[in-house]
Design a protein around this motif. Structure first.
Motif, short mmCIF file in Angstrom:
data_model
loop_
_atom_site.label_atom_id
_atom_site.label_comp_id
_atom_site.label_asym_id
_atom_site.label_seq_id
_atom_site.Cartn_x
_atom_site.Cartn_y
_atom_site.Cartn_z
N ARG A 159 16.57 37.75 -2.34
CA ARG A 159 16.50 36.49 -1.46
C ARG A 159 15.20 35.78 -1.17
N SER A 160 14.91 35.43 -1.89
CA SER A 160 13.03 34.22 -1.06
C SER A 160 13.63 33.17 -0.04
N LYS A 161 12.79 32.71 0.29
CA LYS A 161 13.05 31.52 1.67
C LYS A 161 12.91 30.21 0.94
N TRP A 162 13.72 29.57 0.73
CA TRP A 162 14.07 27.84 0.70
C TRP A 162 13.06 27.12 -0.24
N ARG A 163 13.10 26.96 -1.03
CA ARG A 163 11.70 25.93 -1.74
C ARG A 163 12.84 24.74 -2.04
N PRO A 164 12.27 23.59 -2.16
CA PRO A 164 12.54 21.95 -2.94
C PRO A 164 12.98 22.37 -4.38
N SER A 165 13.71 21.76 -4.77
CA SER A 165 13.48 21.50 -5.94
C SER A 165 12.12 20.74 -6.17
N ALA A 166 12.31 20.66 -7.96
CA ALA A 166 11.91 19.14 -8.25
C ALA A 166 12.51 17.56 -7.80
N GLU A 167 13.79 17.69 -8.66
CA GLU A 167 14.38 16.98 -8.23
C GLU A 167 14.48 16.07 -6.93
N PHE A 168 15.00 17.36 -5.72
CA PHE A 168 14.41 17.38 -4.34
C PHE A 168 13.37 16.02 -3.79
N VAL A 169 11.91 16.82 -3.90
CA VAL A 169 11.50 16.33 -4.47
C VAL A 169 11.47 14.67 -4.26
N GLU A 170 11.75 14.30 -5.94
CA GLU A 170 11.39 13.55 -6.33
C GLU A 170 12.03 12.28 -5.28
N SER A 171 13.45 12.78 -5.20
CA SER A 171 14.73 12.19 -4.52
C SER A 171 13.73 12.15 -3.44
N ALA A 172 13.42 13.19 -2.88
CA ALA A 172 13.04 12.20 -1.48
C ALA A 172 11.62 11.53 -1.03
N LEU A 173 11.35 10.81 -1.89
CA LEU A 173 9.69 10.20 -2.54
C LEU A 173 10.74 8.57 -2.74
N ILE A 174 11.90 8.26 -3.96
CA ILE A 174 12.69 7.72 -3.66
C ILE A 174 12.68 7.19 -2.41
N LEU A 175 13.52 7.91 -1.71
CA LEU A 175 14.29 7.31 -0.81
C LEU A 175 13.00 7.33 0.62
N PHE A 176 12.04 7.53 0.63
CA PHE A 176 10.94 7.23 1.46
C PHE A 176 10.37 5.85 1.16
N TYR A 177 10.16 5.72 -0.04
CA TYR A 177 9.88 5.07 -0.67
C TYR A 177 10.91 4.00 0.20
N GLY A 178 12.03 4.11 -0.09
CA GLY A 178 13.33 2.73 0.54
C GLY A 178 13.39 2.18 1.83
N SER A 179 13.11 3.61 2.90
CA SER A 179 12.67 3.80 3.98
C SER A 179 11.67 3.17 5.09
N THR A 180 10.68 2.66 4.36
CA THR A 180 9.68 2.61 5.03
C THR A 180 9.81 1.28 4.22
N TRP A 215 0.71 -1.11 0.38
CA TRP A 215 -0.07 0.34 0.20
C TRP A 215 0.84 0.99 0.16
N ILE A 216 1.66 1.34 0.78
CA ILE A 216 2.81 2.08 0.61
C ILE A 216 4.02 2.31 -0.50
N LYS A 217 3.82 1.43 -1.02
CA LYS A 217 4.95 1.14 -2.82
C LYS A 217 3.98 1.77 -3.57
#
Length: 127
Positions: free
Chosen positions: A58-79, A19-21
């Motif tokens: 200077r604006s506040k930090w926003r994640p890049s699209a690549e950061f979000v994709e990488s974080a999702l892949i890391l979350f998938y693996g870690s769970t 379900w998480i995958k």
């Protein structure tokens, strides 16, 4: 406890892992479809829309699209690493358990390496 009840209880962890995958890849698919269709253009994430030129403020930090994709892949693996063998907890590792573990390690490693590459590129150390 009957054998059937034990097998059904073990299936809960496998179902949760799948379900998480499925959820991670569903949201990754929607995210990618949104980028492809021009959504998130104000963040510079759209593939077909050029981001507006930012002023020199200077604006506040926003994640890049690549950061979000990488974080999702890391979350998938870690769970996935915690959920794959819970159904057979305390028992022997099967070939399927080892296969899933190897895939999980690849996803964790890929997520970490891609997050590091995004941060290094952001700092100007890599292209």
């Amino acid at each position: 406890m009957h054998l059937n009840q034990r097998q059904e209880g073990a299936g809960v962890f496998s179902g949760l892992a799948h379900w998480i995958k499925g959820g991670v890849f569903f949201w990754l698919g929607l995210f990618t479809l949104g980028r492809w269709s021009g959504s998130f253009g104000e963040l510079g994430w759209a593939w077909n829309v050029r981001p507006r030129a930012r002023h020199h403020q200077r604006s506040k930090w926003r994640p890049s699209a690549e950061f979000v994709e990488s974080a999702l892949i890391l979350f998938y693996g870690s769970t996935n690493i915690f959920l794959e063998h819970l159904g057979g907890w305390g028992g022997e590792w099967s070939a399927q358990d080892l296969e899933h573990m190897a895939i999980t390690v690849l996803f964790i490693g890929g997520g970490l390496v891609s997050l590091a590459a995004v941060r290094i590129r952001k700092r100007g150390l890599l292209c």
